[in-house]
Design a protein around this motif. Structure first.
Motif, PDB file in Angstrom:
ATOM      1  N   SER A 120     -57.130 -22.809  -4.382  1.00 19.79           N
ATOM      2  CA  SER A 120     -56.439 -22.867  -3.095  1.00 19.79           C
ATOM      3  C   SER A 120     -55.155 -23.690  -3.199  1.00 19.79           C
ATOM      4  CB  SER A 120     -57.357 -23.499  -2.055  1.00 19.79           C
ATOM      5  OG  SER A 120     -56.656 -23.718  -0.843  1.00 19.79           O
ATOM      6  N   PRO A 121     -54.154 -23.377  -2.354  1.00 21.58           N
ATOM      7  CA  PRO A 121     -53.004 -24.292  -2.242  1.00 21.58           C
ATOM      8  C   PRO A 121     -53.475 -25.650  -1.745  1.00 21.58           C
ATOM      9  CG  PRO A 121     -52.959 -22.619  -0.508  1.00 21.58           C
ATOM     10  CD  PRO A 121     -54.024 -22.216  -1.471  1.00 21.58           C
ATOM     11  N   LYS A 122     -52.732 -26.687  -2.080  1.00 27.06           N
ATOM     12  CA  LYS A 122     -53.162 -28.056  -1.799  1.00 27.06           C
ATOM     13  C   LYS A 122     -52.209 -28.746  -0.823  1.00 27.06           C
ATOM     14  CE  LYS A 122     -56.304 -27.792  -5.175  1.00 27.06           C
ATOM     15  NZ  LYS A 122     -56.054 -26.440  -5.704  1.00 27.06           N
ATOM     16  N   SER A 123     -52.765 -29.652  -0.043  1.00 23.38           N
ATOM     17  CA  SER A 123     -51.961 -30.511   0.827  1.00 23.38           C
ATOM     18  C   SER A 123     -52.755 -31.757   1.173  1.00 23.38           C
ATOM     19  CB  SER A 123     -51.568 -29.780   2.117  1.00 23.38           C
ATOM     20  OG  SER A 123     -50.920 -30.681   3.005  1.00 23.38           O
ATOM     21  N   ASN A 124     -52.115 -32.898   1.037  1.00 25.32           N
ATOM     22  CA  ASN A 124     -52.755 -34.163   1.440  1.00 25.32           C
ATOM     23  C   ASN A 124     -52.063 -34.765   2.648  1.00 25.32           C
ATOM     24  OD1 ASN A 124     -50.352 -35.018   0.311  1.00 25.32           O
ATOM     25  ND2 ASN A 124     -51.238 -36.822  -0.683  1.00 25.32           N
ATOM     26  N   SER A 125     -51.382 -33.909   3.442  1.00 27.26           N
ATOM     27  CA  SER A 125     -50.606 -34.427   4.565  1.00 27.26           C
ATOM     28  C   SER A 125     -51.490 -35.069   5.631  1.00 27.26           C
ATOM     29  CB  SER A 125     -49.765 -33.313   5.185  1.00 27.26           C
ATOM     30  OG  SER A 125     -50.587 -32.248   5.637  1.00 27.26           O
ATOM     31  N   GLY A 126     -52.738 -34.583   5.776  1.00 28.10           N
ATOM     32  CA  GLY A 126     -53.630 -35.152   6.778  1.00 28.10           C
ATOM     33  C   GLY A 126     -54.000 -36.593   6.472  1.00 28.10           C
ATOM     34  N   ILE A 127     -54.486 -36.842   5.240  1.00 28.18           N
ATOM     35  CA  ILE A 127     -54.865 -38.212   4.880  1.00 28.18           C
ATOM     36  C   ILE A 127     -53.651 -39.120   4.846  1.00 28.18           C
ATOM     37  CG2 ILE A 127     -54.782 -37.724   2.382  1.00 28.18           C
ATOM     38  CD1 ILE A 127     -56.999 -39.741   1.996  1.00 28.18           C
ATOM     39  N   SER A 128     -52.495 -38.587   4.417  1.00 27.02           N
ATOM     40  CA  SER A 128     -51.278 -39.403   4.396  1.00 27.02           C
ATOM     41  C   SER A 128     -50.877 -39.808   5.810  1.00 27.02           C
ATOM     42  CB  SER A 128     -50.142 -38.632   3.727  1.00 27.02           C
ATOM     43  OG  SER A 128     -50.453 -38.323   2.390  1.00 27.02           O
ATOM     44  N   ALA A 129     -51.043 -38.878   6.770  1.00 26.12           N
ATOM     45  CA  ALA A 129     -50.646 -39.169   8.146  1.00 26.12           C
ATOM     46  C   ALA A 129     -51.527 -40.243   8.771  1.00 26.12           C
ATOM     47  CB  ALA A 129     -50.697 -37.886   8.977  1.00 26.12           C
ATOM     48  N   ILE A 130     -52.857 -40.109   8.626  1.00 27.14           N
ATOM     49  CA  ILE A 130     -53.736 -41.101   9.246  1.00 27.14           C
ATOM     50  C   ILE A 130     -53.618 -42.452   8.559  1.00 27.14           C
ATOM     51  CG2 ILE A 130     -55.759 -40.433   7.863  1.00 27.14           C
ATOM     52  CD1 ILE A 130     -55.659 -41.756  11.533  1.00 27.14           C
ATOM     53  N   ASP A 131     -53.404 -42.461   7.242  1.00 27.54           N
ATOM     54  CA  ASP A 131     -53.234 -43.734   6.540  1.00 27.54           C
ATOM     55  C   ASP A 131     -51.944 -44.435   6.973  1.00 27.54           C
ATOM     56  OD1 ASP A 131     -55.616 -43.425   5.282  1.00 27.54           O
ATOM     57  OD2 ASP A 131     -54.791 -42.934   3.305  1.00 27.54           O
ATOM     58  N   ALA A 132     -50.901 -43.645   7.243  1.00 21.00           N
ATOM     59  CA  ALA A 132     -49.656 -44.244   7.732  1.00 21.00           C
ATOM     60  C   ALA A 132     -49.862 -44.851   9.121  1.00 21.00           C
ATOM     61  CB  ALA A 132     -48.551 -43.186   7.768  1.00 21.00           C
ATOM     62  N   ALA A 133     -50.623 -44.146   9.976  1.00 17.15           N
ATOM     63  CA  ALA A 133     -50.911 -44.684  11.306  1.00 17.15           C
ATOM     64  C   ALA A 133     -51.755 -45.949  11.211  1.00 17.15           C
ATOM     65  CB  ALA A 133     -51.622 -43.622  12.146  1.00 17.15           C
ATOM     66  N   LEU A 134     -52.766 -45.927  10.332  1.00 21.99           N
ATOM     67  CA  LEU A 134     -53.608 -47.115  10.153  1.00 21.99           C
ATOM     68  C   LEU A 134     -52.810 -48.291   9.605  1.00 21.99           C
ATOM     69  CD1 LEU A 134     -56.829 -45.428   8.718  1.00 21.99           C
ATOM     70  CD2 LEU A 134     -56.658 -46.712  10.860  1.00 21.99           C
ATOM     71  N   ALA A 135     -51.839 -48.009   8.738  1.00 21.95           N
ATOM     72  CA  ALA A 135     -51.016 -49.086   8.177  1.00 21.95           C
ATOM     73  C   ALA A 135     -50.254 -49.801   9.288  1.00 21.95           C
ATOM     74  CB  ALA A 135     -50.052 -48.519   7.140  1.00 21.95           C
ATOM     75  N   ASP A 136     -49.733 -49.029  10.261  1.00 24.23           N
ATOM     76  CA  ASP A 136     -49.052 -49.664  11.396  1.00 24.23           C
ATOM     77  C   ASP A 136     -50.016 -50.536  12.187  1.00 24.23           C
ATOM     78  OD1 ASP A 136     -46.504 -48.829  10.966  1.00 24.23           O
ATOM     79  OD2 ASP A 136     -46.467 -47.290  12.526  1.00 24.23           O
ATOM     80  N   ILE A 137     -51.234 -50.029  12.410  1.00 24.87           N
ATOM     81  CA  ILE A 137     -52.232 -50.813  13.154  1.00 24.87           C
ATOM     82  C   ILE A 137     -52.532 -52.111  12.424  1.00 24.87           C
ATOM     83  CG2 ILE A 137     -54.582 -50.830  14.081  1.00 24.87           C
ATOM     84  CD1 ILE A 137     -52.668 -48.821  15.434  1.00 24.87           C
ATOM     85  N   HIS A 138     -52.765 -52.024  11.131  1.00 28.75           N
ATOM     86  CA  HIS A 138     -53.120 -53.213  10.350  1.00 28.75           C
ATOM     87  C   HIS A 138     -51.964 -54.205  10.269  1.00 28.75           C
ATOM     88  CE1 HIS A 138     -56.294 -50.534   8.183  1.00 28.75           C
ATOM     89  NE2 HIS A 138     -56.679 -50.924   9.387  1.00 28.75           N
ATOM     90  N   ASN A 139     -50.731 -53.715  10.424  1.00 30.66           N
ATOM     91  CA  ASN A 139     -49.564 -54.591  10.378  1.00 30.66           C
ATOM     92  C   ASN A 139     -49.156 -55.090  11.757  1.00 30.66           C
ATOM     93  OD1 ASN A 139     -49.201 -54.472   7.565  1.00 30.66           O
ATOM     94  ND2 ASN A 139     -48.104 -52.522   7.724  1.00 30.66           N
ATOM     95  N   GLY A 140     -50.023 -54.849  12.738  1.00 31.65           N
ATOM     96  CA  GLY A 140     -49.770 -55.369  14.078  1.00 31.65           C
ATOM     97  C   GLY A 140     -48.845 -54.529  14.927  1.00 31.65           C
ATOM     98  N   LYS A 141     -48.477 -53.339  14.452  1.00 33.05           N
ATOM     99  CA  LYS A 141     -47.601 -52.462  15.228  1.00 33.05           C
ATOM    100  C   LYS A 141     -48.459 -51.612  16.160  1.00 33.05           C
ATOM    101  CE  LYS A 141     -44.149 -52.165  11.534  1.00 33.05           C
ATOM    102  NZ  LYS A 141     -43.427 -51.250  10.613  1.00 33.05           N
ATOM    103  N   ILE A 142     -48.738 -52.153  17.320  1.00 34.00           N
ATOM    104  CA  ILE A 142     -49.654 -51.480  18.242  1.00 34.00           C
ATOM    105  C   ILE A 142     -48.945 -51.183  19.565  1.00 34.00           C
ATOM    106  CG2 ILE A 142     -51.838 -51.657  19.491  1.00 34.00           C
ATOM    107  CD1 ILE A 142     -52.845 -53.436  17.213  1.00 34.00           C
ATOM    108  N   GLY A 143     -48.628 -52.198  20.325  1.00 30.50           N
ATOM    109  CA  GLY A 143     -47.938 -51.995  21.597  1.00 30.50           C
ATOM    110  C   GLY A 143     -48.868 -51.554  22.704  1.00 30.50           C
ATOM    111  N   ASP A 144     -48.411 -51.684  23.931  1.00 33.48           N
ATOM    112  CA  ASP A 144     -49.203 -51.323  25.100  1.00 33.48           C
ATOM    113  C   ASP A 144     -49.133 -49.827  25.357  1.00 33.48           C
ATOM    114  OD1 ASP A 144     -49.859 -53.977  25.563  1.00 33.48           O
ATOM    115  OD2 ASP A 144     -48.049 -54.314  26.758  1.00 33.48           O
TER     116      ASP A 144
END
Length: 424
Positions: free
Chosen positions: A326-350
């Protein structure tokens, strides 16, 4: 005679192996025990990972009475006996196994006793409690996930059982070869009970040599566990090396290598590692490039679980071949990990006011939900409005890939929506 796994159950929190995220120093259950401020809880996870051990250790550390019942087989009368004891002694810790099978009659009897604190309930289940357990019980308990034990955790428990002369096998003149220890700690997928059972069978069924020593070799351990070692390696990394090579071969689109490594895992009897790894691979490495392949992988592993070995190899082989080519893509895991990185770095906001919950009296006075635009009231069921917090309003986590036929279309629509949102 009680089985070794039963005899070796810990009597204090300090004796529990693994689950340090729950019972380690300063962690939630450890704090409860230290303060003697216990609350009812549900422990869920695979068999043999320490749910009963944690309950036993909590009781031993707090000196409260400890009782064990099964929600499926024990009756309301058994619960009444525990409740009467709790009224007399003050507090009873009740381990209720298979709590997901608790019927309404037993539940209704139990709830008042949880409310007044006479019974500290520790429910044990292999099922997801958010799906399988009644909300009335869930709302009165804290839910903790118990993870499969690591090989190092299991090795600690195995060696402890060999040297323990009171509860373990220490009274035997036993010599366990390092490769046998390694095999027993690596080959049960984190199930300590299975490892201890195999060790006890080996110790009790092996004749001593001329010097009176019971030697537990790798072949004896394999026979007693009814599995084959994938390879003999002194560091115990071979099993995980094969799993790693399995995923990397599919990711690298080498069908024959992927089948080879899966065959090694299946030949050792490790069906669960194959199933878990295939699910991870499907969504991590193929993902949006071929979503239907992910769905078919879920169907294949479900069939494999129902069939068991050796027939399970058939749907699994089909899945491996499809995922590999099959063709491959890791865009899903990359996207959620990028979002989690913001959370862990305190970039949350109201959360923006117009997105906040407005289903209560007085919400409008606080500006909650005011000016929210309901997309279905607009052409094409879409209207531009801000959804991210102000601090992150320009954040982008998803980076579309062009592999396959599906994700490029997803990517085009994503870009159209993103540009329209920012334009307005």
């Amino acid at each position: 005679m009680q089985p070794l796994a039963y005899r070796m159950r810990p009597t204090t929190i300090e004796e529990v192996v693994g689950q340090q995220n729950l019972i380690g120093p300063g962690k939630i259950i450890s704090r409860m025990v230290k303060a003697k401020l216990l609350s009812s809880m549900i422990l869920y996870g695979p068999p043999g990972t320490g749910k009963t051990s944690i309950a036993s250790a909590i009781a031993g550390s707090t000196k409260y009475a400890f009782r064990m019942l099964n929600a499926a087989t024990d009756s309301k009368k058994d619960l009444q006996i525990v409740a009467e004891e709790a009224k007399m002694s003050g507090t009873v810790i009740l381990l209720l196994d298979e709590i997901h099978r608790l019927d309404k009659t037993k539940q209704d009897f139990l709830l008042p006793h949880l409310e007044n604190g006479h019974i500290i309930l520790i429910g044990a289940t292999t099922e997801n409690p958010y799906i399988s357990i009644n909300p009335a019980i869930r709302s009165r308990t804290q839910i903790f996930e118990v993870k499969p034990l690591s090989p190092d955790d299991i090795l600690v428990a195995l060696k402890r059982s060999v040297t323990d002369t009171e509860k373990g096998l220490g009274q035997l003149n036993l010599h366990v070869y390092p490769e046998a220890f390694t095999f027993l700690s690596n080959s049960t997928n984190g199930d300590l009970r299975s490892s201890l059972n195999a060790l006890e069978l080996a110790a009790q069924s092996t004749d001593p040599d001329d010097n009176g020593i019971i030697n537990i070799t790798l072949p004896i351990a394999e026979e007693c566990l009814q599995k084959k070692a994938i390879t003999q390696d002194k560091d115990g990394d071979a099993h995980y090396d094969v799993i790693s090579a399995f995923q990397k071969s599919i990711r690298g689109s080498d069908t024959n290598a992927a089948l080879h490594y899966m065959a090694r895992l299946l030949d050792s009897g490790d069906l669960q590692s194959v199933i878990r790894r295939l699910l991870v691979i499907a969504y991590e490495d193929i993902g949006l490039a071929n979503p239907s392949a992910c769905q078919r992988t879920v169907a294949a592993v479900t069939a494999a679980e129902h069939l068991g070995l050796p027939e399970a190899r058939i749907p699994l082989a089909d899945a491996v071949i499809e995922l590999t080519v099959s063709p491959k893509s890791n865009s899903g895991i990359s996207a959620i990990d990028a979002a989690l990185a913001d959370i862990h770095n305190g970039k949350i906001g109201d959360v923006p006011d117009h997105l906040r919950d407005s289903h209560y009296k007085g919400a409008a006075k606080l500006g909650r939900g005011v000016n929210y635009q309901y997309p279905h009231n607009f052409p094409n069921d879409w209207i531009a409005q801000q959804y991210l917090p102000d601090k992150l309003k320009n954040a982008e986590y998803y980076v579309p890939k062009s592999n396959g036929q599906i994700e490029p279309r997803f990517g085009e629509q994503y870009e159209r929506l993103l540009n329209a949102q920012r334009k307005n």
